[in-house]
Structure formats: C-alpha cells, structure tokens
Design a protein around this motif. Structure first.
Motif, short mmCIF file in Angstrom:
data_model
loop_
_atom_site.label_atom_id
_atom_site.label_comp_id
_atom_site.label_asym_id
_atom_site.label_seq_id
_atom_site.Cartn_x
_atom_site.Cartn_y
_atom_site.Cartn_z
N LEU A 265 3.19 11.06 -20.21
CA LEU A 265 1.86 10.92 -19.90
C LEU A 265 1.29 12.50 -20.00
O LEU A 265 1.97 13.51 -19.67
CB LEU A 265 1.02 10.59 -18.40
N GLU A 266 0.10 12.59 -20.48
CA GLU A 266 -0.49 14.11 -20.53
C GLU A 266 -0.73 14.33 -19.05
O GLU A 266 -1.12 13.45 -18.34
CB GLU A 266 -1.61 14.16 -21.24
N PRO A 267 -0.68 15.69 -18.84
CA PRO A 267 -1.13 16.05 -17.30
C PRO A 267 -2.53 15.44 -16.73
O PRO A 267 -2.73 14.91 -15.73
CB PRO A 267 -1.11 17.56 -17.28
N ALA A 268 -3.38 15.36 -17.82
CA ALA A 268 -4.90 15.12 -17.23
C ALA A 268 -4.87 13.67 -16.82
O ALA A 268 -5.17 13.22 -15.64
CB ALA A 268 -6.06 15.36 -18.12
N ILE A 269 -4.10 12.90 -17.69
CA ILE A 269 -3.90 11.46 -17.38
C ILE A 269 -3.01 11.07 -16.25
O ILE A 269 -3.28 10.18 -15.46
CB ILE A 269 -3.50 10.75 -18.53
N ALA A 270 -2.14 11.84 -16.14
CA ALA A 270 -0.96 11.73 -15.11
C ALA A 270 -1.71 11.88 -13.67
O ALA A 270 -1.73 11.00 -12.78
CB ALA A 270 0.12 12.49 -15.25
N TYR A 271 -2.49 12.75 -13.63
CA TYR A 271 -3.33 13.22 -12.51
C TYR A 271 -4.21 12.08 -11.80
O TYR A 271 -4.51 11.61 -10.91
CB TYR A 271 -3.94 14.60 -12.44
N GLY B 87 0.74 -1.35 -0.09
CA GLY B 87 0.10 0.06 -0.13
C GLY B 87 0.94 1.30 0.01
O GLY B 87 0.59 2.27 -0.83
N LEU B 88 2.00 1.38 0.81
CA LEU B 88 2.69 2.41 0.85
C LEU B 88 3.33 2.58 -0.49
O LEU B 88 3.57 3.58 -1.14
CB LEU B 88 3.91 2.32 1.80
N PHE B 89 3.91 1.43 -1.10
CA PHE B 89 4.47 1.52 -2.45
C PHE B 89 3.41 2.11 -3.44
O PHE B 89 3.85 2.85 -4.38
CB PHE B 89 4.99 0.07 -3.05
N TYR B 90 2.11 1.81 -3.41
CA TYR B 90 1.20 2.34 -4.43
C TYR B 90 1.07 3.74 -4.21
O TYR B 90 0.89 4.43 -5.04
CB TYR B 90 -0.09 1.71 -4.30
N ILE B 91 1.10 4.33 -2.85
CA ILE B 91 0.79 5.79 -2.66
C ILE B 91 2.13 6.56 -3.00
O ILE B 91 2.01 7.29 -3.64
CB ILE B 91 0.75 5.92 -1.19
N VAL B 92 3.17 5.96 -2.89
CA VAL B 92 4.70 6.63 -3.58
C VAL B 92 4.49 6.68 -5.02
O VAL B 92 4.79 7.71 -5.37
CB VAL B 92 5.73 6.10 -2.95
N LEU B 93 4.20 5.50 -5.76
CA LEU B 93 4.03 5.52 -7.02
C LEU B 93 3.08 6.43 -7.68
O LEU B 93 3.45 7.19 -8.57
CB LEU B 93 3.64 3.98 -7.63
N GLY B 94 2.01 6.58 -6.92
CA GLY B 94 1.10 7.69 -7.45
C GLY B 94 1.56 9.22 -7.37
O GLY B 94 1.29 9.77 -8.17
N ILE B 95 2.16 9.47 -6.26
CA ILE B 95 2.72 10.80 -6.12
C ILE B 95 3.98 10.82 -7.11
O ILE B 95 3.98 11.95 -7.70
CB ILE B 95 3.26 10.72 -4.66
N VAL B 96 4.64 9.99 -7.32
CA VAL B 96 5.75 10.15 -8.48
C VAL B 96 4.96 10.35 -9.94
O VAL B 96 5.50 10.94 -10.46
CB VAL B 96 6.65 8.79 -8.39
N VAL B 97 3.98 9.52 -10.10
CA VAL B 97 3.30 9.90 -11.41
C VAL B 97 2.75 11.01 -11.48
O VAL B 97 2.87 11.77 -12.60
CB VAL B 97 2.18 8.64 -11.58
N ILE B 98 2.10 11.68 -10.51
CA ILE B 98 1.63 13.09 -10.38
C ILE B 98 2.84 14.17 -10.66
O ILE B 98 2.58 14.73 -11.48
CB ILE B 98 0.74 13.24 -9.22
N ILE B 99 3.90 13.73 -9.86
CA ILE B 99 4.93 15.00 -9.96
C ILE B 99 5.65 14.90 -11.21
O ILE B 99 5.67 15.85 -12.19
CB ILE B 99 5.90 14.55 -8.64
N TYR B 100 6.14 13.67 -11.69
CA TYR B 100 6.98 13.48 -13.00
C TYR B 100 6.01 13.17 -14.27
O TYR B 100 6.55 13.39 -15.17
CB TYR B 100 8.01 12.39 -12.89
N LYS B 101 4.68 12.72 -14.08
CA LYS B 101 3.91 12.73 -15.27
C LYS B 101 4.65 11.68 -16.09
O LYS B 101 4.69 11.67 -17.47
CB LYS B 101 3.68 14.05 -16.17
N PHE B 102 5.28 10.81 -15.48
CA PHE B 102 5.71 9.57 -16.36
C PHE B 102 5.46 8.36 -15.82
O PHE B 102 5.31 7.94 -14.55
CB PHE B 102 7.32 9.80 -16.24
N PHE B 103 4.82 7.51 -16.44
CA PHE B 103 4.58 5.85 -16.22
C PHE B 103 4.85 4.96 -17.21
O PHE B 103 3.89 4.80 -18.04
CB PHE B 103 3.07 5.85 -15.73
#
Length: 65
Positions: A31-37, A11-27
């Motif tokens: 990614l486009e900003p709307a998709i990243a958010y 669960g902590l890993f998923y939270i950190v991954l979500g924050i990284v995706v939002i900040i760097y817009k990369f997965f």
C-alpha cells in the motif's frame, strides 16, 4: 455471553491488524503510505468500537443478573 467475549477477541484482532498495516504498509498488497495509515486507523478505531460495545454488553448482562 460467549458472543461478547468473542467480540472482545475480535476487537483486539482488528487493533493488531491495524497496527500491522500501519507498520508494514501491507494488506494483501503493498500500500501507499497514506492509504496504509488511513486503513490502519480505520481498523484500530473499529477494533476499539467492538471492544467498547462488548464491554458495555457484558456489564449490562452482569447488572441484569
């Protein structure tokens, strides 16, 4: 019991991954900003859900002892 603790870490890993995706817009790709958010929010919410479920199972197993 070990599964519950592993679920907490996951669960902590998923939270950190979500924050990284939002900040760097990369997965795996840029990614486009709307998709990243949206993806980041889903990952964070899922991480919170996993942590909640693991904590409730840990409390339940301690009550049974």
């Amino acid at each position: 019991m070990m599964f519950n603790w592993l679920s907490l870490v996951t669960g902590l890993f998923y939270i950190v991954l979500g924050i990284v995706v939002i900040i760097y817009k990369f997965f795996f790709t840029i990614l486009e900003p709307a998709i990243a958010y949206a993806l980041g929010a889903v990952l964070v919410i899922y991480g919170i859900f996993r942590i909640y479920r693991a904590v409730s199972k840990i409390k339940k197993s301690k009550d049974e002892e």
